[in-house]
Design an enzyme around this catalytic site. Structure first.
Site, short mmCIF file in Angstrom:
data_model
loop_
_atom_site.label_atom_id
_atom_site.label_comp_id
_atom_site.label_asym_id
_atom_site.label_seq_id
_atom_site.Cartn_x
_atom_site.Cartn_y
_atom_site.Cartn_z
N ARG A 1 19.30 -28.23 -8.62
CA ARG A 1 18.63 -26.96 -8.43
C ARG A 1 17.20 -27.09 -8.95
O ARG A 1 16.93 -27.91 -9.84
CB ARG A 1 19.37 -25.91 -9.26
CG ARG A 1 18.85 -24.53 -9.08
CD ARG A 1 19.37 -23.62 -10.19
NE ARG A 1 19.18 -22.23 -9.80
CZ ARG A 1 19.61 -21.20 -10.48
NH1 ARG A 1 20.28 -21.38 -11.59
NH2 ARG A 1 19.37 -19.99 -10.06
N HIS A 2 16.31 -26.26 -8.42
CA HIS A 2 14.92 -26.23 -8.91
C HIS A 2 14.88 -25.82 -10.39
O HIS A 2 15.83 -25.22 -10.91
CB HIS A 2 14.11 -25.25 -8.07
CG HIS A 2 14.69 -23.87 -8.08
ND1 HIS A 2 14.49 -22.99 -9.13
CD2 HIS A 2 15.51 -23.23 -7.22
CE1 HIS A 2 15.14 -21.88 -8.89
NE2 HIS A 2 15.78 -21.99 -7.74
N HIS B 1 18.94 -25.01 -4.26
CA HIS B 1 19.02 -23.76 -5.02
C HIS B 1 20.36 -23.69 -5.74
O HIS B 1 21.22 -24.57 -5.56
CB HIS B 1 18.85 -22.61 -4.05
CG HIS B 1 17.54 -22.68 -3.33
ND1 HIS B 1 16.42 -22.00 -3.73
CD2 HIS B 1 17.16 -23.41 -2.23
CE1 HIS B 1 15.41 -22.29 -2.92
NE2 HIS B 1 15.82 -23.15 -2.00
#
Lengths: 234, 234
Positions: free
Chosen positions: B13-14, B205
């Site tokens: 995920r970012h 995400h």
């Protein structure tokens, strides 16, 4: 006022130290069985500087955590954003302070230009250190070897040999004062008499934020319990 | 096993995004009266990439915070420490993901070597985005212009024009699947048929950690409420 002409003295504390995060046993956590350093957690630094004496000495002179390096760099970037011109840097001989100074200078993009002056008199009130002896700080030569931007010609105004363990409050204040033979004296003289504008950065400890600023602005010293209470809030 | 021969797919995920720290009004907090970006807080990034349309578009496609950049870089350093060889990177078109990929590559010291493939099909389940339209992502040309290491020859397996706002759970799963025309298909094919060892990195995400890993390891999809509950724990 033109930022480049601004003059001042900035006193700051070092960034987050590894033992603050990982506790007293931090060094055991990141040494292999044969005594080599490894990064046991991402918040440990990627490497430790080389030292001639034993790795064990880092226990009394811990480095910054990775987050502490990040904090220091951000402070340097913030000073750059504000166009603060740092012309001179004094640091406590504690590794965490030299590292803070180094990464602030990197954030300021001044690490090629400004050299750090290691001033033994800027060390923490020794009564507050857990160690009962003065730590074996990395020498100026070892720091330079480890790529820190060090002014190797600066020998310190308050000699390292004069630092005593568990010093009295009066002794601590005296080496923090603006008087002759004190740690603050050279920076104060520079500030008062230098024709060059710019800011003098002093990197010290929690206590420095009080002990080095009061004499500079002419405030009277407080008693040791008021002092301790104030520093606890830092 | 020799680290260089290891093969695998990493889904991440970012890092921390600015609106997570400063709230929905983050952009108002760091724009001057004449619409120029300034770093109102040290946890805002030092600059924003140039974009041809309005600055306002960043509201629907926020960048990483400064801490998010630091996190991403640390992850890259950790992968380097573990001798993970990343040969290929796919990123969601969301700026926060491209930035995460870039800083992971910097931590890996691969930013000169490995180019990021921007894959629209890796975007968040659009039902979970606050915006009711698909954000105007920075174009591949704008990202390259802003010095991101982008594979400008990669056009995406799931076209951007096929992303619809508030898509159904089934539509989201279908573009996350390993089937033809899906976002995961090219990386899966690469993984299955490439003679080159190494790791494929997918930056997406919160939801990607479930939706892109389940089909890869052959797990059946869950119903949308189980899915939401699982992702909430990410």
């Amino acid at each position: 006022q033109n930022a480049a002409l601004r003059r001042g003295v900035l006193v700051m504390r070092h960034g987050e130290r590894v033992d603050q995060v990982f506790g007293k046993s931090w060094l055991q956590q990141c040494l292999t069985a044969d005594g080599k350093y490894y990064r046991a957690d991402l918040n440990f630094p990627s490497a430790l500087p080389k030292r001639k004496d034993s790795m064990k000495q880092f226990e009394y002179d811990p480095p910054l955590s990775c987050c502490g390096i990040f904090q220091s760099r951000l402070i340097g970037e913030a000073l750059l954003d504000q166009e603060v011109v740092v012309t001179c840097v004094y640091s406590s001989p504690a590794l965490r302070c030299v590292q803070t100074a180094q990464h602030v200078l990197q954030g300021l993009k001044l690490n090629q230009k400004v050299k750090i002056r290691v001033e033994p008199g800027l060390f923490e009130w020794t009564k507050w250190e857990t160690s009962k002896v003065i730590p074996n700080f990395l020498t100026v030569a070892e720091l330079a070897e480890a790529s820190y931007s060090i002014d190797t010609s600066y020998s310190g105004n308050f000699p390292l040999s004069s630092l005593v363990p568990s010093e009295s409050y009066e002794d601590y204040l005296s080496r923090s004062s603006a008087g002759p033979g004190s740690a603050a004296a050279p920076s104060l003289l520079l500030f008062a008499f230098s024709a060059v504008p710019g800011v003098i950065l002093i990197v010290g400890h929690g206590s420095s934020l009080a002990s080095f600023t009061w004499p500079l602005i002419g405030l009277p010293n407080r008693n040791s319990s008021d002092f301790a209470q104030m520093v606890r809030k830092v």
